[in-house]
Design an enzyme around this catalytic site. Structure first.
Site, short mmCIF file in Angstrom:
data_model
loop_
_atom_site.label_atom_id
_atom_site.label_comp_id
_atom_site.label_asym_id
_atom_site.label_seq_id
_atom_site.Cartn_x
_atom_site.Cartn_y
_atom_site.Cartn_z
N TYR A 85 -37.66 31.65 87.94
CA TYR A 85 -38.42 31.74 87.89
C TYR A 85 -37.98 31.54 86.05
O TYR A 85 -38.30 33.03 84.98
CB TYR A 85 -38.46 33.33 87.85
CG TYR A 85 -39.62 34.53 89.15
CD1 TYR A 85 -40.76 34.61 89.16
CD2 TYR A 85 -38.30 33.79 90.34
CE1 TYR A 85 -41.14 34.33 90.27
CE2 TYR A 85 -39.42 34.24 91.67
CZ TYR A 85 -41.00 34.36 91.82
OH TYR A 85 -40.77 34.80 93.02
N HIS A 86 -37.60 30.79 85.67
CA HIS A 86 -37.97 30.06 84.18
C HIS A 86 -37.83 28.47 84.28
O HIS A 86 -37.65 27.89 86.40
CB HIS A 86 -35.81 30.69 83.97
CG HIS A 86 -35.28 29.79 84.86
ND1 HIS A 86 -33.81 30.67 84.93
CD2 HIS A 86 -34.60 29.12 85.08
CE1 HIS A 86 -33.02 30.27 85.95
NE2 HIS A 86 -33.61 28.68 85.97
N ALA A 87 -37.38 27.82 83.25
CA ALA A 87 -37.50 26.57 83.20
C ALA A 87 -36.50 26.18 82.10
O ALA A 87 -35.92 27.26 81.12
CB ALA A 87 -38.87 25.92 82.77
N ILE A 125 -39.01 26.95 87.61
CA ILE A 125 -38.43 27.02 89.20
C ILE A 125 -38.94 28.15 90.21
O ILE A 125 -38.44 29.38 89.46
CB ILE A 125 -37.28 25.97 89.46
CG1 ILE A 125 -36.81 26.04 91.31
CG2 ILE A 125 -36.06 26.84 88.60
CD1 ILE A 125 -36.15 25.03 91.29
#
Ligand code: TYD
Length: 135
Positions: free
Chosen positions: A48-50, A96
């Site tokens: 839950y980040h890039a 992702i």
């Protein structure tokens, strides 16, 4: 981003156990850091980040999971498991999500940069804002 997921092969040799080998020359960036996620909790989705600059390749050593990659223009969902010896590349500015972990799932991740909390984009709103700037 369908059909555009890049992969890196991990060689597996069965001897007394299973020998897993990644040749860094096959990774399309210079590897600066490696980390493992061992026995991921099936109840807890991850990611839950890039990353703004970091690129990574994710190998599943044990178990399996679902990975969603999103480059801001399209998403691809795939299953990565220990039957699959090809790691999945997460390029920079790719959101992702990792979920549906089988019990005992363990991952090896190779990354192109040292750990830097400032390299993380932690909200989807900010991610879309930063991908739009790049277009
Ligand atoms: P994070 O990257 O958010 O994990 P995931 O994407 O798998 O959910 O990292 C979880 C925690 O670990 C966070 O507090 C940052 C820390 N961490 C480091 O200190 N160094 C590292 O190299 C990594 C990958 C994480």
């Amino acid at each position: 981003m369908k059909g555009r997921v890049e992969r890196v092969k991990m060689q597996k040799i069965s001897d007394d156990g299973l020998l897993c080998i990644v040749e860094f020359s096959k990774v399309p960036f210079e590897v600066k850091r490696a980390y493992c996620i061992l026995e991921a909790d099936p109840e807890l989705p991850r990611g839950y980040h890039a990353h703004r600059l970091t690129e990574q390749v994710i190998f599943c050593l044990k178990g399996g999971l679902r990975i969603t990659l999103d480059n801001g223009k399209g998403k691809v969902k795939l299953v990565l498991n220990d039957k699959n010896s090809r790691g999945v590349i997460q390029r920079k500015l790719t959101w992702i999500e990792m979920d549906r972990f089988q019990p005992g799932t363990s991952l090896l991740v190779l990354a192109s940069r040292d750990y830097d909390p400032g390299d993380y984009i932690r909200t989807y709103h900010q991610f879309i804002k930063e991908t739009k700037k790049r277009i």
